[in-house]
Design an enzyme around this catalytic site. Structure first.
Site, PDB file in Angstrom:
ATOM      1  N   TYR B 440       0.814  -1.228   0.000  1.00  0.00           N
ATOM      2  CA  TYR B 440       0.000   0.000   0.000  1.00  0.00           C
ATOM      3  C   TYR B 440       0.845   1.275   0.000  1.00  0.00           C
ATOM      4  O   TYR B 440       2.049   1.225   0.112  1.00  0.00           O
ATOM      5  CB  TYR B 440      -1.091  -0.023   1.064  1.00  0.00           C
ATOM      6  CG  TYR B 440      -0.776  -0.059   2.541  1.00  0.00           C
ATOM      7  CD1 TYR B 440       0.476   0.154   3.068  1.00  0.00           C
ATOM      8  CD2 TYR B 440      -1.832  -0.290   3.435  1.00  0.00           C
ATOM      9  CE1 TYR B 440       0.692   0.132   4.426  1.00  0.00           C
ATOM     10  CE2 TYR B 440      -1.624  -0.315   4.806  1.00  0.00           C
ATOM     11  CZ  TYR B 440      -0.350  -0.094   5.297  1.00  0.00           C
ATOM     12  OH  TYR B 440      -0.154  -0.116   6.640  1.00  0.00           O
ATOM     13  N   GLU B 441       0.155   2.388  -0.195  1.00  0.00           N
ATOM     14  CA  GLU B 441       0.817   3.698  -0.389  1.00  0.00           C
ATOM     15  C   GLU B 441       1.823   3.670  -1.533  1.00  0.00           C
ATOM     16  O   GLU B 441       2.885   4.285  -1.450  1.00  0.00           O
ATOM     17  CB  GLU B 441       1.510   4.171   0.900  1.00  0.00           C
ATOM     18  CG  GLU B 441       0.651   4.245   2.134  1.00  0.00           C
ATOM     19  CD  GLU B 441      -0.623   5.041   1.948  1.00  0.00           C
ATOM     20  OE1 GLU B 441      -0.728   5.820   0.996  1.00  0.00           O
ATOM     21  OE2 GLU B 441      -1.544   4.850   2.752  1.00  0.00           O
ATOM     22  N   GLY B 442       1.496   2.978  -2.599  1.00  0.00           N
ATOM     23  CA  GLY B 442       2.413   2.840  -3.726  1.00  0.00           C
ATOM     24  C   GLY B 442       3.222   1.572  -3.555  1.00  0.00           C
ATOM     25  O   GLY B 442       4.118   1.519  -2.707  1.00  0.00           O
TER      26      GLY B 442
END
Lengths: 600, 600
Positions: B440-442
């Site tokens: 997550y978050e890239g």
């Protein structure tokens, strides 16, 4: 739901074109192991795995097993019916001896079945998974009476076998086991103790379960030299082969695990259960090792299995999911975005998986062939050669195969982004299921110690020297082929690192054995890298030959050569880094006192 | 049940002795950030994390969140009470501006709280986890009216914030989003669409939840240049600050995930919900990036967090579990077996974890300090320098930190053997929870592309050149210290590989950008290896100085020097292998057609 299709073309390629099973047709069990039999197995078992087993994989994970109040265990919906089909089709009996009801084919073909079954449904495959190993141990060590009583129904999978080693306080260190075996007047023994982590210890797939149990007889020496092996049937077997009374063995509880939920991992309680000794008292470990070696090869196959199915699903997702644009400009300008396939970092992960799974398949099939040749080769020398090699490579197949297999699953899950973390897509299950293979049948650190502490020195290093020589010969031969030259250079260099690390162990292990222990795991990985590189040399050579001969399936062979080159570029460089780590020795590994590991 | 104790001594060491926060006392927010404040935070927050949050970690995993028929979400037992304590103690407000009700301390101290909370309970930490980032975005871009309405209650965590980017068909490629924002007559917007994977999208911890939502206004350009950012409160806020009617946003379902079960990962449905634009139309991505950068640093900290708690439990287990004997002869002959601690391969895994976690702690704390200096340093030049550096290092902190953090959890699970696979012991949860941080978050592949595609070239490569120079200077200085000379040589060599890989990208990226893409992930890892090596140089130098000054806590500093040496020996060699892979380019990575990836 995740998909699975058995790798039929690839398996045929390895068996027929790389290992060339036909060349062994003159050996026992190999007469019928030519391309036609390979076709039949690959097609039919592949169909069974993808149509019957794969659809039960995710539901089995979600539903899990249930222990009922009476101690019986219910497997997930569909497992019982699927197992009945498995048994009827004879998938478990391919490589079992004909005199006991098996089909008498080579083990290498039995290994194909193990791969397809484990890939379609790891948890399901574990129910019959240990039975062939149990059969081997009984064949090698048990009395003719015991063989007569148990083998026919085990070989045909009417009954299944289990392996009972671990106890709450001891796993690797079997010298510590506490389960007792007290002789009865009739020659049997009363077995009392608790075993844990018993895969398929209890289930509803068969009428009887044959437990192979390690225990200590009264007055047996402490240490692993005082261990005996027993057959303990769940239900007693009468002399006419019919089932008698229930034995005093039961499933106390099921473990809650990270994965393989569809398999019943049992705590087994033996309360004076009747057991029958296999071989002599205190010689149980040798018998159990026959079973364990078979199991370790099976686990190596599992390392490939989850990687393969994770890879297949990641390939599909990468083709369907559209996100972003190719760095070189839109690949499909008419669409709002390109597929994941255009992104080099996604492709890197897929190529890593492709290069690993295809070589790992060749590696385990070569291992299966070596098992056959160790028993059936024409000369004593050839049998010894094959036995040397498979003994050396078993920990590598198990340890490196499952480490890389797990990493591959994690990378394939990564291809899915956030969706990979959601259970619905199935990628999490592949990761969770693959994880166990690094742990059971001897954790991979134990495999590494087996490799460096036992296998390297076997017969004065004969096996590892033969391995070095085989790899070098393959490198030398492949260098002449422009399509394989860079791979050959990479593998030769990696083999050089392996030799150097071996020499370093010899020079530094005597003064301090921790120098070997601290490098064992890295050493196992270098050997894995070299072994898979060796497989790529063999596969590349076969592909080049096919292309030169004007084979029709040109794209298939060209892909082999590209993937071989990729392997040389992207896998072999790690060997040098691992060697450098090994050569730093054990000083800084062992220097700190226990207290220094507290961070608070 | 797993244990957790906050690494108080180690945190103090980094803040007071390595980063020496006192030297910044003249800067805004730093006046009170000396050793006394550090002591208070480390002690009190450490206590809160281990006594309040850690005991809810396993139960939260087992119980999970429940979506009720009315769309409300119930968090696991104890979470609500624990959150009330978290809020009352002000742990979330340390680094928030005083004018909005925060405590006005440096971010680097807020990062300590993030570590302790995430380590004790990853899922819990995610509830307040995105609020400070949302506050930063609102502070930077929203109108004074919106700030006045939302900031006071967000800063004090009376309300929590969320981040709504992902939609079913788009994650990384935000240009594809479909959520629409249609202007209302009163200047607000009607937001309609579906967002997925929304962490803490709905819960029972606070009365209101403030969603930051990306959407497209009518006629906005396609691509990421047409995205706007909106505040969408769960419950409307009246002008006097009281709560009004329920807004048309609701949780449609919860995802079933591999881990972080204690956090509600929601599908959020916006049905003409009222939203308020943050900044200008079509400029939403810039505002969201303020939030995302903060979030990425937080995820980097999570990479350390699960590794730390897994390490602490593995150390404990290795001290208690007895299995086998030391290779050098029985360490405790009076016992039936030695502890796992004597085995070099176990020790290797523990040392790997120790060398990673301690350096990663220094790395994220340095990152926190850089965030502060980028805003508060005395000169424009110093601020720019710090901003350069944290921009460059954010993808490395996130990507390398979480990759290594996950691997560390897996290794610590391995120390437990079979018990590591059983949920009861908690090691599986650490692995499952840690896995999300890579995604997550890239996803980490996106981090790698951010690093090589954006951050390297920033201001003509000013940041990366500064990084090279800082590392080289540290190597040169450390070489004079015999205790650090071998580490310095290893880091210098790794830094050389990093420079060479950078040059190779420059020379080969223009003609074919895939050459950069195919090496991006490996490049990020080399930079991670160098960055942690740099941290070990800094820590080693501080330890040497303390020993030279006759510090009392001698064992602590000596352990630092041994671990520093271990890092040089066992981590830095990978840099060379990674560089070699990078320099093979993209040809074999990209050569195969899609069809070649089918195995069947």
């Amino acid at each position: 739901m995740p998909v699975y299709k058995a790798p039929a073309r690839d398996t045929r390629f390895v068996l027929n074109e790389v290992l060339k099973l036909e060349q062994y047709a003159h050996l026992p069990t190999f007469a019928n192991a030519g391309p036609e039999m390979v076709d039949t197995i690959v097609e039919e078992c592949g169909k069974f795995a993808s149509e019957v087993l794969a659809p039960l994989n995710q539901s089995g994970d979600q539903q899990g097993c249930v222990r009922n109040p009476d101690g019986s265990v219910t497997t997930p919906d569909g497992f019982k019916e699927a197992f009945a089909k498995y048994r009827e089709s004879g998938w478990g009996t391919l490589a079992s001896p004909e005199e006991w009801g098996g089909q008498g084919l080579p083990h290498v073909l039995g290994f194909v079945v193990e791969e397809f079954v484990a890939t379609a449904n790891h948890a399901f495959g574990m129910y019959p998974g240990l039975t062939n190993g149990a059969v081997s141990a009984i064949l090698a060590k048990a009395s003719p009476e015991l063989q007569q009583k148990y083998l026919p129904k085990m070989v045909t999978n009417e009954w299944l076998g289990t392996m009972n080693l671990t106890e709450p306080h001891c796993g690797t260190d079997l010298g510590l086991i506490r389960t007792r075996a007290v002789p009865n007047a009739d020659g049997s023994y009363a077995i009392t103790g608790t075993k844990i982590f018993i895969s398929a210890g209890e289930h509803d797939l068969t009428e009887n379960i044959i437990h192979l149990v390690l225990a200590k007889t009264p007055g047996a020496p402490e240490s692993s030299k005082g261990i005996s092996l027993f057959i303990v049937p769940k239900v007693m077997v009468n002399d006419d082969g019919s089932l008698g009374a229930r034995n005093a063995v039961s499933c106390g509880s099921l473990e809650h695990k990270m994965g393989i939920h569809g398999n019943a991992t049992c705590v087994m309680n033996y309360d004076g259960a009747t057991g029958f000794i296999v071989g002599e008292e205190n010689k149980g470990l040798a018998a159990m090792f026959i079973m364990m070696n078979a199991a370790r090869l099976g686990v190596g196959i599992q390392g490939l299995a989850q990687a393969e199915v994770a890879y297949q699903n990641a390939v599909k997702y990468a083709q369907e999911r559209r996100q972003g644009r190719a760095l070189t400009g839109p690949a499909e300008p008419q669409e709002k975005a390109d597929t994941l396939f255009v992104h080099p970092d996604v492709r890197r992960m897929l190529m890593d998986a492709k290069a690993f799974t295809e070589a790992m398949r060749a590696f385990y099939l070569w291992g299966g062939l070596l098992v056959d040749l160790s028993h059936k080769a024409a000369t004593e020398e050839d049998r010894a050669l094959a036995d040397d090699m498979i003994s050396l490579l078993t920990p590598v197949l198990k340890g490196y195969g499952t480490d890389k297999g797990f990493d591959t699953c994690v990378n394939m899950q990564q291809v899915f982004g956030g969706h990979g973390y959601i259970e619905e897509w199935g990628m999490s299950q592949f990761v969770r299921d693959a994880r166990i293979a690094q742990i059971y049948e001897g954790a991979n650190g134990v495999q590494a110690m087996d490799l460096v502490g036992r296998k390297l020195a076997l017969n004065g290093g004969r096996a590892v020297q033969a391995f070095f020589a085989e790899v070098d010969a393959a490198c030398t031969a492949a260098k002449a082929d422009p399509a394989l030259a860079s791979l050959a250079a990479g593998v030769e260099k990696a083999n050089g690192e392996l030799k150097a690390a071996t020499m370093w162990f010899m020079a530094n292990g005597m003064t301090n054995p921790n120098n070997v222990g601290a490098g064992a795991h890295h050493y196992m990985h270098i050997m894995g890298i070299v072994a898979l590189g060796f497989m790529w040399l063999k596969m590349g050579t076969a592909a080049s030959a096919a292309l030169a001969a004007g084979a029709e399936d040109k794209a298939f062979y060209e892909a082999k050569l590209t993937t071989a080159r990729y392997y040389g570029e992207r896998f072999t460089p790690d060997a040098g880094a691992l060697r450098r780590k090994i050569e730093t020795g054990s000083n800084s590994v062992m220097a700190l006192p226990v207290e220094a590991f507290a961070t608070a």
